[in-house]
Design an enzyme around this catalytic site. Structure first.
Site, PDB file in Angstrom:
ATOM      1  N   ARG A  43       7.569   0.105  10.788  1.00 11.35           N
ATOM      2  CA  ARG A  43       7.834   1.217  11.707  1.00 11.35           C
ATOM      3  C   ARG A  43       6.568   1.729  12.388  1.00 11.35           C
ATOM      4  O   ARG A  43       6.631   2.374  13.407  1.00 11.35           O
ATOM      5  CB  ARG A  43       8.558   2.355  10.998  1.00 11.35           C
ATOM      6  CG  ARG A  43       7.710   3.084   9.980  1.00 11.35           C
ATOM      7  CD  ARG A  43       8.430   4.282   9.447  1.00 11.35           C
ATOM      8  NE  ARG A  43       9.485   3.924   8.530  1.00 11.35           N
ATOM      9  CZ  ARG A  43       9.930   4.741   7.558  1.00 11.35           C
ATOM     10  NH1 ARG A  43       9.427   5.952   7.446  1.00 11.35           N
ATOM     11  NH2 ARG A  43      10.862   4.360   6.725  1.00 11.35           N
ATOM     12  N   HIS A  44       5.419   1.474  11.770  1.00 14.59           N
ATOM     13  CA  HIS A  44       4.185   1.870  12.486  1.00 14.59           C
ATOM     14  C   HIS A  44       3.172   0.713  12.501  1.00 14.59           C
ATOM     15  O   HIS A  44       3.069   0.004  13.492  1.00 14.59           O
ATOM     16  CB  HIS A  44       3.592   3.191  11.972  1.00 14.59           C
ATOM     17  CG  HIS A  44       3.694   3.453  10.500  1.00 14.59           C
ATOM     18  ND1 HIS A  44       3.198   2.579   9.567  1.00 14.59           N
ATOM     19  CD2 HIS A  44       4.207   4.500   9.807  1.00 14.59           C
ATOM     20  CE1 HIS A  44       3.405   3.084   8.368  1.00 14.59           C
ATOM     21  NE2 HIS A  44       4.041   4.249   8.469  1.00 14.59           N
ATOM     22  N   HIS A  46      -0.133   6.890  11.840  1.00 14.54           N
ATOM     23  CA  HIS A  46       0.638   7.606  12.868  1.00 14.54           C
ATOM     24  C   HIS A  46       0.080   7.431  14.276  1.00 14.54           C
ATOM     25  O   HIS A  46       0.721   7.827  15.244  1.00 14.54           O
ATOM     26  CB  HIS A  46       0.801   9.072  12.468  1.00 14.54           C
ATOM     27  CG  HIS A  46       1.670   9.169  11.245  1.00 14.54           C
ATOM     28  ND1 HIS A  46       2.936   8.627  11.201  1.00 14.54           N
ATOM     29  CD2 HIS A  46       1.437   9.647  10.003  1.00 14.54           C
ATOM     30  CE1 HIS A  46       3.455   8.801   9.995  1.00 14.54           C
ATOM     31  NE2 HIS A  46       2.554   9.418   9.242  1.00 14.54           N
ATOM     32  N   ASN A  85      -5.957   7.773   6.919  1.00 20.15           N
ATOM     33  CA  ASN A  85      -4.778   6.937   7.137  1.00 20.15           C
ATOM     34  C   ASN A  85      -4.399   7.009   8.618  1.00 20.15           C
ATOM     35  O   ASN A  85      -4.105   8.101   9.136  1.00 20.15           O
ATOM     36  CB  ASN A  85      -3.641   7.446   6.241  1.00 20.15           C
ATOM     37  CG  ASN A  85      -2.368   6.652   6.415  1.00 20.15           C
ATOM     38  OD1 ASN A  85      -1.972   6.338   7.530  1.00 20.15           O
ATOM     39  ND2 ASN A  85      -1.695   6.360   5.323  1.00 20.15           N
ATOM     40  N   THR A 125       6.223   8.279   1.985  1.00 22.44           N
ATOM     41  CA  THR A 125       6.299   7.858   0.586  1.00 22.44           C
ATOM     42  C   THR A 125       6.631   9.073  -0.281  1.00 22.44           C
ATOM     43  O   THR A 125       5.797   9.942  -0.490  1.00 22.44           O
ATOM     44  CB  THR A 125       4.949   7.243   0.160  1.00 22.44           C
ATOM     45  OG1 THR A 125       4.512   6.383   1.216  1.00 22.44           O
ATOM     46  CG2 THR A 125       5.102   6.443  -1.112  1.00 22.44           C
ATOM     47  N   GLU A 175      -2.151  -0.373   2.134  1.00 18.87           N
ATOM     48  CA  GLU A 175      -1.054   0.225   1.366  1.00 18.87           C
ATOM     49  C   GLU A 175       0.179  -0.637   1.515  1.00 18.87           C
ATOM     50  O   GLU A 175       0.515  -1.054   2.637  1.00 18.87           O
ATOM     51  CB  GLU A 175      -0.772   1.604   1.969  1.00 18.87           C
ATOM     52  CG  GLU A 175      -0.781   2.723   0.982  1.00 18.87           C
ATOM     53  CD  GLU A 175      -0.238   3.976   1.613  1.00 18.87           C
ATOM     54  OE1 GLU A 175       0.965   4.199   1.527  1.00 18.87           O
ATOM     55  OE2 GLU A 175      -1.019   4.720   2.204  1.00 18.87           O
ATOM     56  N   HIS A 205      -1.620  12.711  -0.146  1.00 25.02           N
ATOM     57  CA  HIS A 205      -0.300  13.056   0.386  1.00 25.02           C
ATOM     58  C   HIS A 205      -0.203  14.553   0.623  1.00 25.02           C
ATOM     59  O   HIS A 205      -0.371  15.344  -0.293  1.00 25.02           O
ATOM     60  CB  HIS A 205       0.852  12.612  -0.528  1.00 25.02           C
ATOM     61  CG  HIS A 205       2.060  12.236   0.282  1.00 25.02           C
ATOM     62  ND1 HIS A 205       2.915  13.161   0.801  1.00 25.02           N
ATOM     63  CD2 HIS A 205       2.503  11.032   0.717  1.00 25.02           C
ATOM     64  CE1 HIS A 205       3.855  12.545   1.499  1.00 25.02           C
ATOM     65  NE2 HIS A 205       3.625  11.248   1.474  1.00 25.02           N
ATOM     66  N   ARG A 229       4.515  -1.188   6.291  1.00 24.05           N
ATOM     67  CA  ARG A 229       5.838  -0.969   5.686  1.00 24.05           C
ATOM     68  C   ARG A 229       6.731  -2.169   5.942  1.00 24.05           C
ATOM     69  O   ARG A 229       6.565  -2.881   6.933  1.00 24.05           O
ATOM     70  CB  ARG A 229       6.481   0.295   6.268  1.00 24.05           C
ATOM     71  CG  ARG A 229       5.759   1.575   5.880  1.00 24.05           C
ATOM     72  CD  ARG A 229       6.558   2.784   6.324  1.00 24.05           C
ATOM     73  NE  ARG A 229       7.694   2.997   5.478  1.00 24.05           N
ATOM     74  CZ  ARG A 229       7.790   3.944   4.534  1.00 24.05           C
ATOM     75  NH1 ARG A 229       6.800   4.796   4.355  1.00 24.05           N
ATOM     76  NH2 ARG A 229       8.863   4.062   3.797  1.00 24.05           N
ATOM     77  N   HIS A 280      -0.687   1.528   6.081  1.00 19.91           N
ATOM     78  CA  HIS A 280       0.480   1.148   5.267  1.00 19.91           C
ATOM     79  C   HIS A 280       1.344   0.193   6.081  1.00 19.91           C
ATOM     80  O   HIS A 280       1.929   0.587   7.078  1.00 19.91           O
ATOM     81  CB  HIS A 280       1.252   2.435   4.922  1.00 19.91           C
ATOM     82  CG  HIS A 280       2.423   2.226   4.021  1.00 19.91           C
ATOM     83  ND1 HIS A 280       3.169   3.266   3.540  1.00 19.91           N
ATOM     84  CD2 HIS A 280       2.984   1.103   3.504  1.00 19.91           C
ATOM     85  CE1 HIS A 280       4.144   2.800   2.760  1.00 19.91           C
ATOM     86  NE2 HIS A 280       4.054   1.483   2.740  1.00 19.91           N
ATOM     87  N   GLU A 333      -4.043   6.477  -7.527  1.00 14.84           N
ATOM     88  CA  GLU A 333      -4.036   7.567  -6.549  1.00 14.84           C
ATOM     89  C   GLU A 333      -2.943   8.530  -6.973  1.00 14.84           C
ATOM     90  O   GLU A 333      -1.773   8.156  -7.090  1.00 14.84           O
ATOM     91  CB  GLU A 333      -3.775   7.033  -5.134  1.00 14.84           C
ATOM     92  CG  GLU A 333      -3.768   8.164  -4.105  1.00 14.84           C
ATOM     93  CD  GLU A 333      -3.787   7.681  -2.664  1.00 14.84           C
ATOM     94  OE1 GLU A 333      -4.368   6.616  -2.382  1.00 14.84           O
ATOM     95  OE2 GLU A 333      -3.208   8.396  -1.824  1.00 14.84           O
TER      96      GLU A 333
HETATM   97  N1  PXP Z   1      -1.777   8.108   0.173  1.00 17.86           N
HETATM   98  C1  PXP Z   1      -0.651   7.362   0.109  1.00 17.86           C
HETATM   99  C2  PXP Z   1      -0.540   6.358  -0.993  1.00 17.86           C
HETATM  100  C3  PXP Z   1       0.376   7.500   1.059  1.00 17.86           C
HETATM  101  O1  PXP Z   1       1.504   6.766   0.980  1.00 17.86           O
HETATM  102  C4  PXP Z   1       0.197   8.412   2.119  1.00 17.86           C
HETATM  103  C5  PXP Z   1       1.245   8.550   3.173  1.00 17.86           C
HETATM  104  O2  PXP Z   1       1.358   7.384   3.901  1.00 17.86           O
HETATM  105  C6  PXP Z   1      -0.997   9.142   2.154  1.00 17.86           C
HETATM  106  C7  PXP Z   1      -1.956   8.996   1.153  1.00 17.86           C
HETATM  107  C8  PXP Z   1      -1.287  10.099   3.257  1.00 17.86           C
HETATM  108  O3  PXP Z   1      -0.367  11.149   3.235  1.00 17.86           O
HETATM  109  P1  PXP Z   1      -0.347  12.168   4.441  1.00 17.86           P
HETATM  110  O4  PXP Z   1       0.052  11.383   5.642  1.00 17.86           O
HETATM  111  O5  PXP Z   1       0.664  13.170   4.022  1.00 17.86           O
HETATM  112  O6  PXP Z   1      -1.734  12.721   4.563  1.00 17.86           O
END
Ligand code: PXP
Length: 270
Positions: free
Chosen positions: A71-72, A32, A29, A123, A92, A216, A67, A65, A173
């Protein structure tokens, strides 16, 4: 002062449930990278460049993602990701009409439906699939009809798995956030309890015919426990990897995470 990534307790899980299981993919992901870019407004660092680097280092897919508050990741990032990357793009999104239309236009490999609150930092919980059947049904159908593979980000609970099956989603997931939080704050017994919920949901979900992903709060410390669950076919990881990339570099971070996942499948738990 250690220069290694901080270790978090993950519960003493032994055994080797994933031996001989099919591989577990790593989806990275890159949200960030966009968070950092947006802090100054310009074009650097570019999340698409990060995605290409992750792919070159062995990532099996890229997650971003979009959003509602942007924001990102931006709409343009999503379009550029789709044009540029060669591994599957996991889009996402909240299950809103606006997002649905953007996602259909981008036409990613997959769409992961998540709950979204403007005030949350990330999330926070799984999507209440069981309670939102009517709202989700036509959205899942429209994505599926467009050839986009839908996954539902849910808490590891039987009722949510059953609802996902009723909605015809091929993938869920499992939210691993509570497991991560337990490891940060509570006792070994609660860590084990949160882990057991994920392990049981993975087994149950697979028996129901769902493909199981997880994500997550996964880090170098806890990823092997999750990737060691044989039914988990993909983990999606963002925040820890981007943070660690500051120290190890993105290439090495992806390679190390891939190695830990592969080792969990072959029984070489560290
Ligand atoms: N999976 C989903 C569905 C998420 O919403 C997120 C966070 O954006 C992640 C995975 C990744 O989580 P983390 O950034 O804590 O690794």
């Amino acid at each position: 002062m250690s220069i290694k990534a901080p270790e978090i307790p993950t519960g003493a899980f032994t055994g080797n449930p994933a031996k001989d299981a099919p591989p577990c993919r790593l989806g990275v992901n890159i949200d960030h990278v966009a968070t950092l870019r947006n802090a100054r407004g310009g074009v650097h660092p570019d999340p698409v460049r990060a995605a290409l680097l992750c792919e070159a280092a062995g990532a099996d897919g890229i997650t971003a993602h979009l959003r509602e508050d942007r924001r990102h990741i931006t709409d343009d990032d999503m379009r550029r990701l789709k044009e540029s990357i060669s591994t599957p793009l996991n889009f996402e999104m909240a299950a809103t009409e606006d997002m649905l239309n953007i996602c259909l236009a981008v036409a990613p490999h997959g769409a992961c439906l998540v709950p979204e609150k403007r005030t949350e930092r990330t999330t926070e919980g799984g999507l209440d699939v069981a309670g939102q059947h009517n709202l989700l049904q036509h959205k899942i159908a429209r994505l599926t009809d467009a050839g986009i593979r839908v996954s539902l980000f849910i808490d590891p609970e039987e009722a949510q798995l059953e609802a996902a099956v009723r909605l015809g989603a091929p993938v869920v997931e499992l939210h691993t956030g509570a497991y991560y939080e337990a490891a940060m704050t509570t006792t070994p017994a609660s860590i084990k309890m949160e882990f057991d919920k994920i392990e049981n949901a993975a087994r149950l979900g697979a028996e129901m015919g769902l493909e199981i992903h997880a994500g997550h709060g996964l880090t170098f410390s806890n990823v092997q426990n999750i990737a060691g669950i044989s039914q988990v076919r993909e983990v999606n990881i963002g925040h820890f990897m981007m943070g660690e990339a500051l120290f190890m570099g993105l290439h090495e971070t992806v390679r190390e995470m891939k190695k830990l996942i592969a080792d969990a499948r072959t029984g070489c738990l560290v």
